[in-house]
Design an enzyme around this catalytic site. Structure first.
Site, PDB file in Angstrom:
ATOM      1  N   ASP A   1       0.858  -1.189   0.000  1.00  0.00           N
ATOM      2  CA  ASP A   1       0.000   0.000   0.000  1.00  0.00           C
ATOM      3  C   ASP A   1       0.893   1.237   0.000  1.00  0.00           C
ATOM      4  OD1 ASP A   1      -3.240   0.364   1.148  1.00  0.00           O
ATOM      5  OD2 ASP A   1      -1.931   2.109   0.903  1.00  0.00           O
TER       6      ASP A   1
ATOM      7  N   ALA B   1      -5.802  -2.127  -4.716  1.00  0.00           N
ATOM      8  CA  ALA B   1      -5.300  -0.754  -4.676  1.00  0.00           C
ATOM      9  C   ALA B   1      -5.955   0.065  -5.780  1.00  0.00           C
ATOM     10  CB  ALA B   1      -3.784  -0.754  -4.864  1.00  0.00           C
ATOM     11  N   ALA B   2      -6.602   1.153  -5.402  1.00  0.00           N
ATOM     12  CA  ALA B   2      -7.274   1.993  -6.412  1.00  0.00           C
ATOM     13  C   ALA B   2      -7.659   3.323  -5.794  1.00  0.00           C
ATOM     14  CB  ALA B   2      -8.541   1.298  -6.921  1.00  0.00           C
ATOM     15  N   GLU B   3      -7.719   4.325  -6.640  1.00  0.00           N
ATOM     16  CA  GLU B   3      -8.436   5.551  -6.264  1.00  0.00           C
ATOM     17  C   GLU B   3      -9.904   5.206  -6.423  1.00  0.00           C
ATOM     18  OE1 GLU B   3      -7.405   8.320  -5.020  1.00  0.00           O
ATOM     19  OE2 GLU B   3      -5.269   7.930  -5.193  1.00  0.00           O
TER      20      GLU B   3
ATOM     21  N   THR C   1     -15.796  -2.992  -9.543  1.00  0.00           N
ATOM     22  CA  THR C   1     -17.004  -2.321  -9.065  1.00  0.00           C
ATOM     23  C   THR C   1     -18.179  -2.533 -10.013  1.00  0.00           C
ATOM     24  OG1 THR C   1     -17.942  -0.120  -8.732  1.00  0.00           O
ATOM     25  CG2 THR C   1     -16.076  -0.245 -10.207  1.00  0.00           C
ATOM     26  N   ASP C   2     -19.387  -2.459  -9.468  1.00  0.00           N
ATOM     27  CA  ASP C   2     -20.570  -2.528 -10.334  1.00  0.00           C
ATOM     28  C   ASP C   2     -20.742  -1.256 -11.176  1.00  0.00           C
ATOM     29  OD1 ASP C   2     -21.332  -0.777  -8.319  1.00  0.00           O
ATOM     30  OD2 ASP C   2     -23.160  -1.863  -7.750  1.00  0.00           O
ATOM     31  N   GLU C   3     -19.985  -0.189 -10.839  1.00  0.00           N
ATOM     32  CA  GLU C   3     -20.150   1.066 -11.580  1.00  0.00           C
ATOM     33  C   GLU C   3     -19.703   0.951 -13.039  1.00  0.00           C
ATOM     34  OE1 GLU C   3     -19.074   4.678  -9.712  1.00  0.00           O
ATOM     35  OE2 GLU C   3     -19.739   4.023  -7.740  1.00  0.00           O
TER      36      GLU C   3
ATOM     37  N   TYR D   1     -13.987   7.785 -12.625  1.00  0.00           N
ATOM     38  CA  TYR D   1     -13.650   6.641 -11.756  1.00  0.00           C
ATOM     39  C   TYR D   1     -14.067   5.334 -12.411  1.00  0.00           C
ATOM     40  CZ  TYR D   1     -14.539   3.005  -8.319  1.00  0.00           C
ATOM     41  OH  TYR D   1     -14.604   1.788  -7.686  1.00  0.00           O
TER      42      TYR D   1
ATOM     43  N   ALA E   1     -14.829   4.717 -15.470  1.00  0.00           N
ATOM     44  CA  ALA E   1     -14.113   4.487 -16.744  1.00  0.00           C
ATOM     45  C   ALA E   1     -12.733   3.886 -16.464  1.00  0.00           C
ATOM     46  CB  ALA E   1     -13.982   5.784 -17.523  1.00  0.00           C
ATOM     47  N   SER E   2     -12.088   4.355 -15.387  1.00  0.00           N
ATOM     48  CA  SER E   2     -10.753   3.810 -15.082  1.00  0.00           C
ATOM     49  C   SER E   2     -10.866   2.360 -14.602  1.00  0.00           C
ATOM     50  CB  SER E   2     -10.028   4.680 -14.046  1.00  0.00           C
ATOM     51  OG  SER E   2     -10.612   4.563 -12.762  1.00  0.00           O
ATOM     52  N   LYS E   3     -11.912   2.037 -13.841  1.00  0.00           N
ATOM     53  CA  LYS E   3     -12.070   0.650 -13.377  1.00  0.00           C
ATOM     54  C   LYS E   3     -12.472  -0.269 -14.547  1.00  0.00           C
ATOM     55  CE  LYS E   3     -11.760  -0.799  -9.650  1.00  0.00           C
ATOM     56  NZ  LYS E   3     -10.577  -1.336  -8.918  1.00  0.00           N
TER      57      LYS E   3
ATOM     58  N   ASN F   1     -21.954  -1.177  -3.457  1.00  0.00           N
ATOM     59  CA  ASN F   1     -21.442  -0.295  -2.396  1.00  0.00           C
ATOM     60  C   ASN F   1     -21.212  -1.060  -1.093  1.00  0.00           C
ATOM     61  OD1 ASN F   1     -22.829   1.480  -4.358  1.00  0.00           O
ATOM     62  ND2 ASN F   1     -22.221   3.076  -2.925  1.00  0.00           N
TER      63      ASN F   1
ATOM     64  N   PRO G   1     -24.952  16.709   3.274  1.00  0.00           N
ATOM     65  CA  PRO G   1     -25.149  17.170   1.891  1.00  0.00           C
ATOM     66  C   PRO G   1     -25.710  16.076   0.975  1.00  0.00           C
ATOM     67  CG  PRO G   1     -22.821  16.734   2.280  1.00  0.00           C
ATOM     68  CD  PRO G   1     -23.525  16.423   3.561  1.00  0.00           C
TER      69      PRO G   1
END
Ligand code: DAU
Length: 353
Positions: A39, A88-90, A135-137, A160, A162-164, A189, A215
């Protein structure tokens, strides 16, 4: 991958939220394995997440950046890994909107570096396996109905996702082109202890404690499918050991909530915990400008992993939220620590009440 013989497993991003739960799960479940946690310790990575296992005989930590090919190649040649579980990811969508390149750097470039190092590992050990946690995104957004399955076409909407999506494609391409043995899982999530308080659940728990505004983006009618992080760690164990080569598994909680309903639920639970009058925390709800490109709804069909590997979530939302809220109330020091520095700068910029 069979479980009985000793193995050297690399877990990347093990100091992050999901990563730390996966490291703990593997260190405790497989005393005959050696678990290496790699990490770089960004704002979201914190070794305090692993205090309980840091002295375990079968655990080592290496600080380093997956983007640094010299470093990763060297680590691989010294440790002779039998498998990599790559987390490891943003990971924060809002940050990807203000700084897309750092997501390309870590999530795409970093993944490809690890894939290259893994090709060398396979030459020495044909049983090596590369496991990409995704991710499911990547599937984009659903309307009011339907579920993502493993065959839903990729249609990412944020930098995000698109990068995954790109890193998933690279993993698959390395399988096709170079014969790298791999598995991928795409999860909904997560929530639970040690979640960095920029994501909805920990941010709102933290803000309720501090009586700060909550918010809610847009009208709050966005839906997410929530999964307790330890259930995800158990699913990752199964996919790593028993998932079929070259396959994708979707992991979800069968637990859909509209953001506004979830926010109200958190307010009610926290009022009780903090002995505040009913309705006190709901007054903190503030509707703010929507997230650009905000995906309306994610929901996972997790029947493949259930059918093939026998996994299903075991922690109810009620139980998971109770554990999560209690953890944050008991770990104010952790919260103070992680919300200093970069967090303060970022949130001063984003949300002026
Ligand atoms: C932080 C924040 C979020 N939201 C909304 C946006 C989303 O509809 C929902 C959840 O937001 P987040 O907690 O940022 O999570 P989301 O964008 O769904 O993405 C998460 O879930 C993904 C899996 O679906 C992971 O791949 C991502 O790494 C993870 O960050 O709440 C708000 O309304 N207000 C907020 O302040």
């Amino acid at each position: 991958m069979e479980k009985n013989t000793p193995k050297h497993i690399l877990i990347t991003g093990g100091a992050g939220f999901i990563g730390s739960h996966v490291v703990r799960h593997f260190v405790n479940s497989y005393p005959h394995y050696h678990i290496y946690n790699l990490d770089v310790l960004t704002y979201a990575g914190n070794l305090e997440n692993l205090k309980d296992v840091e002295n375990a005989q079968n655990y080592s930590f290496a600080k380093g950046d997956i983007v640094d090919a010299g470093f990763t190649n060297d680590l691989f040649s010294k440790a002779k890994f039998d498998g990599v579980i790559h987390l490891a990811a943003e990971s924060h969508v809002d940050r990807s909107i203000s700084d897309p390149l750092s997501f390309v750097r870590t999530n795409v470039f970093g993944t490809v570096n690890l894939l290259n190092a893994s090709l060398e590992a396979v030459k020495e050990n044909p049983n090596f396996r590369f496991y990409h946690i995704s991710t499911d995104e990547v599937y984009g957004t659903l309307g009011e109905t339907g579920l993502f399955t493993e065959t839903t076409p990729y249609s990412p909407n944020s930098p995000y996702s698109a990068s995954k999506a790109s890193s998933d494609h690279f993993v698959r391409a390395y399988g096709e082109t170079y014969g790298l043995p791999f598995v991928i899982s795409n999860s909904s999530n997560n929530y639970g202890p040690n979640h960095f308080p920029e994501k909805l659940i920990p941010l709102f728990i933290n803000n309720i404690i501090q009586k700060k505004p909550l918010p809610v983006y847009g009208d709050g009618n966005y839906t997410r499918d929530w999964l307790y992080v330890e259930d995800h760690a158990a699913a990752i164990d199964l996919v790593f050991h028993e998932g079929r080569d070259g396959e994708t598994y979707n992991i979800g909680g069968f637990n859909e909530w509209k953001n506004i309903d979830l926010t109200k639920l958190l307010c009610q639970l926290m009022d009780k915990k903090l002995n505040r009058l009913e309705g006190t925390s709901e007054k903190l709800i503030t509707f703010v400008k929507d997230r650009p490109g905000h995906d309306l709804r994610y929901a996972i069909d997790a029947s493949k992993i259930n059918r093939e590997l026998g996994w299903k979530p075991s922690v109810t939302f009620e139980e998971g939220l109770e554990r999560t809220i209690d953890w944050y109330l008991d770990n104010q020091e952790w919260l103070d620590h992680v919300t200093s520095g970069d967090y303060k700068l970022y949130y001063q910029k984003q949300y002026q009440p």
